[in-house]
Write an enzyme that holds these catalytic residues in place. Structure first.
Site, PDB file in Angstrom:
ATOM      1  N   GLU A  76     -90.352  69.924 -49.851  1.00  0.00           N
ATOM      2  CA  GLU A  76     -89.867  71.042 -50.646  1.00  0.00           C
ATOM      3  C   GLU A  76     -88.728  71.812 -49.973  1.00  0.00           C
ATOM      4  O   GLU A  76     -88.836  72.991 -49.685  1.00  0.00           O
ATOM      5  CB  GLU A  76     -91.018  72.028 -50.937  1.00  0.00           C
ATOM      6  CG  GLU A  76     -92.114  71.438 -51.808  1.00  0.00           C
ATOM      7  CD  GLU A  76     -91.792  71.454 -53.291  1.00  0.00           C
ATOM      8  OE1 GLU A  76     -90.622  71.693 -53.659  1.00  0.00           O
ATOM      9  OE2 GLU A  76     -92.720  71.219 -54.076  1.00  0.00           O
TER      10      GLU A  76
ATOM     11  N   GLU B  11     -97.922  63.726 -53.884  1.00  0.00           N
ATOM     12  CA  GLU B  11     -98.970  64.696 -54.188  1.00  0.00           C
ATOM     13  C   GLU B  11     -99.371  64.471 -55.638  1.00  0.00           C
ATOM     14  O   GLU B  11     -98.520  64.281 -56.500  1.00  0.00           O
ATOM     15  CB  GLU B  11     -98.481  66.148 -54.031  1.00  0.00           C
ATOM     16  CG  GLU B  11     -98.173  66.528 -52.592  1.00  0.00           C
ATOM     17  CD  GLU B  11     -97.603  67.934 -52.432  1.00  0.00           C
ATOM     18  OE1 GLU B  11     -97.853  68.800 -53.294  1.00  0.00           O
ATOM     19  OE2 GLU B  11     -96.904  68.154 -51.433  1.00  0.00           O
TER      20      GLU B  11
HETATM   21  C1  IPT Z   1     -96.606  71.506 -53.753  1.00  0.00           C
HETATM   22  C2  IPT Z   1     -96.401  71.596 -52.276  1.00  0.00           C
HETATM   23  O1  IPT Z   1     -95.657  70.527 -51.800  1.00  0.00           O
HETATM   24  C3  IPT Z   1     -97.658  71.701 -51.500  1.00  0.00           C
HETATM   25  O2  IPT Z   1     -97.344  72.125 -50.206  1.00  0.00           O
HETATM   26  C4  IPT Z   1     -98.610  72.620 -52.152  1.00  0.00           C
HETATM   27  O3  IPT Z   1     -98.033  73.888 -52.240  1.00  0.00           O
HETATM   28  C5  IPT Z   1     -98.896  72.127 -53.517  1.00  0.00           C
HETATM   29  O4  IPT Z   1     -97.764  72.032 -54.270  1.00  0.00           O
HETATM   30  C6  IPT Z   1     -99.827  73.010 -54.290  1.00  0.00           C
HETATM   31  O5  IPT Z   1    -100.973  73.360 -53.651  1.00  0.00           O
HETATM   32  S1  IPT Z   1     -95.294  72.407 -54.484  1.00  0.00           S
HETATM   33  C7  IPT Z   1     -95.755  72.876 -56.101  1.00  0.00           C
HETATM   34  C8  IPT Z   1     -95.056  74.127 -56.489  1.00  0.00           C
HETATM   35  C9  IPT Z   1     -95.449  71.792 -57.091  1.00  0.00           C
END
Ligand code: IPT
Length: 965
Positions: A412, A482
């Site tokens: 990010e 993710e």
């Molecule tokens: C995404 C992040 O990469 C991760 O660190 C964590 O924040 C996760 O989401 C949520 O828990 S960023 C999200 C705004 C898509």
């Protein structure tokens, strides 16, 4: 304005040694400097001068702090932890940081051990300090560094004395480096990883790089160890003895996450012998598919932050091992080290136990997104040296781990030339691994197309290679770095993703967000989350989104994931057979033993072993089942086939279950679809008797005005057994603001589903039925649900048929559809026949298997850190709730969900922490015809259409009878 102090300038540091490979031990002496250090906390960077670093400084008035540790976790007088997800907790004015900059001065006196060698040099290694440190030894300044989760070393031999050495560290919570470390986690300053003094014998290696590719065509591995000094490499098991820099090709067994074959070797250079742990493997992209050793791999992964509920990111080896063992036991085969390189010992464990690793750089600048990425350091050349330093410290430290198959630039950060510079450097230094970064959709710098939280439909499109986008990207393998946000109850929809991964070769799996809830031990709340430590800016319980609870108890989500990603599929193979499919990347089935059991109405009638050939990875086989044992006519029967470890492994004992399948033989005796009493009670229907404001019907007594059920046999009933559509919204129901889909939690609440009113329209009775007609609806709305309750009874059982007809323009799904009633809390045991043993919802039900289950009522619930709907048992045929003296059995004409808890939905909904929930003297029993799905909308996509509970006419029924009936 004067020049910025060092901690605010953008440079990565000064005085440190070039980064190099980390290894846990060698035969060179080492002295751990972990332990209690003298500690002084100041509110600003310059409250105190630097005289504390002088050898004769008297620190007797100071407190102490544990190293490794975070001072903010020591209690209020040391400040406190602070949680933000995306936002920087300070004004964004890079590279400046606030004047309020908590500063920890650390002092450690030490003697060299008596056997510390006389010659050679010495290096001081700091494995992790947040956010920066300035370092002195015996009054001489060594230098300073930034990069919290990276190793930093200094040459110190010339400064060491035999006795009374003084190591001084000044650590600031905030530095320019904080702008590069905006990961979604607690801000936790301190010396949180090991501090070690390493003896460096004359001529010992500074750095070495083990190259060990594997050729799957020839079955040969090629070993070459590059070293900055001349030395020899031996691998006794392979009969190898070669010079550094020299290469040799020999037949070997390859390393993989499934078969983590390591060869022990040794690098000898100068006066040091360094153990080598060599895994031969080759990572490649072939025809748009990522392969290791020539085979496609499928990531069954998790994102792992380092976390401990008491120690923050200061993890000991036992905890790291526990993580790895838990992953292996739950069929997880891959880890993304979100979002920084982990403690290096963790990677040794990944090599040993077998996990594919995406090793990620310590880099995130997410807080610039809200500022339209203006001033983003990854797109500002002044920061490039700091970025390159981070890239080098990642790769150099971890390059000798076979488990690491991808480097990830960070998380990010948007896009920028700085990232490109990092990618170039990494490619040049180590072309043997793939490069990952999710934040640049062009994929210009990466070898894989990676997304976070894409909906299933998009994954499907990418799988079909029907996605648009840059030419280069379309030829890349696809991973979800993710997905399946495991916040609170959920994630839902895992099985639906897995089907896509197993359908399309391009979709090579993903990494659930995330491994563990970051709930910190809290004096009042049990576990605290954002806002519980007095932060002025925080993101609440968004930090509790793991598959493990903070104490590392598996959540239902982890059990679901284990089942969904099981590497063996056991399915119906046609009459009398099962189809066993080996979904491993490389391993055959030889390490597994199979068993069968035969269930009739949930009762195990017989069990036995099942011979399954050792089919190769990717292959299937049909296996004949035995002749079914004799069983009662009309019983619901099912085969359960389990695959368990045949022998002990490093991570689980023989008998540990890896996979299972259930194959129905004969279904439940088809229940009458009609809810009329006659159908259910062909014998002896009873007459309702009206007397003194009560209506008695068999074991049921009702209020004649409201139609509410008042008692059931000897059991008083609260709440009347009325329609209930409300559930305490889950984090996924609440949804994330950045998700395009409608957020049901707020919509439900807006509509008033949590305050439904019940209008009694008519109560009538006939010879064999009591009928209560109602309309259930919230204030201020014209939406409602016509609800008719039809009660009937025979001698000992009472039957409730419910018909619902929604009225008005319902555009939102219902949270649930069922009835709720209150029973005495003395009914503290549950036995049920249905899917279990754990919590399950329509899209989180893969791990629930048919059987007869038993549990204490107080263990049926799941203690999510922020309380929310939980604990439903799906596909229940009947449930019995009993005390020592009393009991009730509820049967459904069709399978239903039940939930039993000693607080109401309203109390559950109002609670902010699990500790707010105090069991009362009523057991609230929910009997649900259906529940809405769970989805993953707390960060990702919502509930898939198939799992929506749309408001529609429905009828369902339950029969209440004595326990044991
Ligand atoms: C995404 C992040 O990469 C991760 O660190 C964590 O924040 C996760 O989401 C949520 O828990 S960023 C999200 C705004 C898509």
């Amino acid at each position: 304005m004067s020049a910025l102090p060092w901690y605010e300038d953008v440079s990565p540091g000064r005085g440190t040694l070039p980064p190099r490979a980390w290894y846990a031990r060698s035969d060179a002496s080492a002295l751990s400097l972990n332990g209690d250090w003298a500690f002084r906390l100041s509110p600003t960077a310059d409250t105190e001068d630097e005289s504390f670093a002088a050898p004769d400084f008297d620190a007797s008035g100071w407190g102490t702090v544990a190293v490794p540790g975070h001072w903010v976790l020591r209690g209020k007088e040391y400040g406190g932890p602070a949680y933000t997800n995306v936002r920087y907790p300070f004004p964004v004015d890079p590279p400046r940081v606030p004047t309020e900059n908590p500063t920890g001065d650390h002092l450690r006196r030490f003697d060299l051990p008596a056997d510390w060698p006389a010659g050679g040099g010495a290096v001081l290694r700091l494995d992790g300090v947040e956010s920066c440190a300035r370092v002195w030894l015996n009054g001489t300044e060594l230098g300073e560094f930034k990069g919290s989760r990276l190793a930093h070393e200094f040459t110190v031999g010339h400064l060491l004395g035999a006795r009374d050495n003084v190591l001084a560290l000044r650590v600031h919570q905030w530095s320019s480096g904080s702008y590069l470390e905006d990961q979604d986690q607690w801000w936790l300053p301190g010396v949180f990883r090991d501090v070690t003094l390493l003896h460096r014998p004359a001529g010992s290696p500074g750095d070495f790089f083990t190259h060990a590719p594997y050729d799957h065509v020839t079955g040969h591995g090629t070993l070459r160890v590059e070293c900055d000094v001349p030395g020899r490499v031996t691998v006794p098991e392979l009969g190898l003895d070669l010079a550094t820099g020299e290469s040799v090709t020999v037949p070997v067994e390859p390393w993989s996450a499934e078969v983590p074959r390591l060869y022990e070797g040794e690098l000898t250079a100068g006066g040091e012998r360094v153990p080598l742990r060599i895994g031969f493997r080759t990572v490649a992209v072939e025809n748009g598919v990522m392969t290791v050793n020539g085979r496609r791999v499928l990531f069954r992964g998790v994102n792992r932050h380092e976390f401990h509920p008491q120690h923050g990111r200061a993890l000991d080896l036992a905890t790291m091992r526990q993580d790895v063992v838990l992953m292996k036991r739950h069929n997880i085969n891959a880890v993304r080290t979100s979002h920084y390189p982990p403690h290096p010992a963790f990677l040794d464990l990944c090599d040993t136990y077998g996990l594919w690793v995406i090793d990620e750089g310590d880099l995130e600048t997410h807080g610039f997104e809200d500022l339209a990425w203006q001033g983003n350091p990854v797109d500002d050349p002044r920061w490039t040296p700091a970025l390159l330093d981070r890239a080098a410290r990642l790769v150099e430290r971890d390059k000798n781990h076979p488990s690491v198959v991808m480097w990830s630039l960070g998380n990010e950060c948007g896009t920028g030339a700085g990232l490109t510079a990092m990618a170039r450097w990494i490619r040049d230094r180590d072309p043997s691994r793939l490069l990952h970064y999710e934040g640049d959709r062009s994929c210009a710098d990466t070898d894989v197309y990676s997304r976070m939280y894409p909906p299933h439909a998009e994954v499907d499109e990418i799988g079909r290679r029907a996605d648009e986008g840059p030419e280069r990207r379309r030829e890349l393998p696809f991973v979800l770095c993710e997905y399946a946000h495991a916040m609170g109850n959920g994630p839902g929809g895992l099985a639906d993703y897995q089907r896509l991964f197993e359908t399309y070769e391009r979709c090579q799996g993903g990494f659930v967000w995330e491994w563990i809830d970051h709930g910190l031990v809290h004096p009042v709340h049990g576990y605290g989350y954002g806002g519980d430590f007095g932060e002025e800016l925080h993101d609440g319980n968004f930090v509790c989104d793991g598959l493990l609870f903070p104490d590392r108890t598996p959540s239902p989500g982890l059990l679901e994931y284990k089942k969904v990603v099981e590497p063996v599929r056991i399915a119906d193979g046609g009459p009398g057979t099962i189809l066993v499919t080996n979904g491993h990347d490389v391993a055959d089935l030889a390490r597994l033993a199979f068993t069968w059991s035969f269930l009739a109405d949930g009762e195990t009638l017989a069990t036995g072993p099942l011979d399954v050939p050792a089919v190769a990875a990717g292959a299937s086989t049909r296996v004949a089942l035995p002749v079914p044992p004799s069983h009662p006519a009309g019983a619901e029967t099912v085969w359960t086939v389990r695959a368990v470890l045949a022998e002990d492994t490093a991570w689980a004992s023989a008998g540990h279950e890896v996979a299972w399948g259930q194959i129905p033989v004969s279904g439940p005796a088809t229940a009458p679809r009609s809810v009329t009493a006659a159908a259910a009670h062909p014998v002896r229907p009873m007459r309702p008797v009206h007397e003194a404001g009560r209506i008695t019907l068999g074991p049921g007594v009702f209020d004649a005005r409201s139609g509410a059920l008042l008692s059931l046999g000897s059991l008083p009933v609260a709440g009347g057994a009325r329609l209930d559509v409300w559930r305490a919204p889950t984090d996924n129901d609440e949804g994330a603001p950045w998700q395009p889909e409608e957020r049901h939690g707020p919509l439900w609440r807006g509509l008033g589903l949590h305050r439904m009113r019940h209008r009694i329209d008519e109560i009538t009775w006939s010879d064999d039925e009591l009928t209560v007609r109602t309309r259930v609806a919230p204030a201020a709305s014209d939406l409602g649900i016509r609800t008719t309750y039809r009660w009937s009874a025979d001698g000992s059982s009472l039957r409730l048929g419910v018909e619902v007809v929604p009225e008005g323009d319902w555009r939102v799904p219902l949270p649930r559809l069922g009835v709720r009633l209150g029973l005495p809390a003395a009914l503290d045991r549950a036995v049920w026949y249905g899917a279990g043993p754990g919590e399950a919802y329509p899209d989180t039900r893969a791990a629930a298997r048919l059987g007869r289950w038993e549990a204490a009522v107080d263990t049926l619930g799941t203690p999510y850190l922020r309380p929310q709907e939980n604990g439903a048992r799906i596909d229940t045929r009947w449930v019995e709730l009993t005390s020592r003296t009393d009991g009730v059995r509820v049967r459904g004409d069709r399978a239903f969900s039940f939930t039993a808890r000693r607080w109401t939905t309203e109390q559950l909904d109002a609670a902010a922490h699990a500790t707010d929930l105090v069991p009362g003297d009523t057991l609230w029993l929910h009997l649900d015809h259906a529940q809405h799905g769970i989805g993953s909308q707390s960060c990702g996509p919502g509930v898939l259409p198939a799992y929506r509970l749309d408001a529609a006419p429905a009828s369902f029924s339950f029969t209440f009878g004595p326990a044991g009936g």
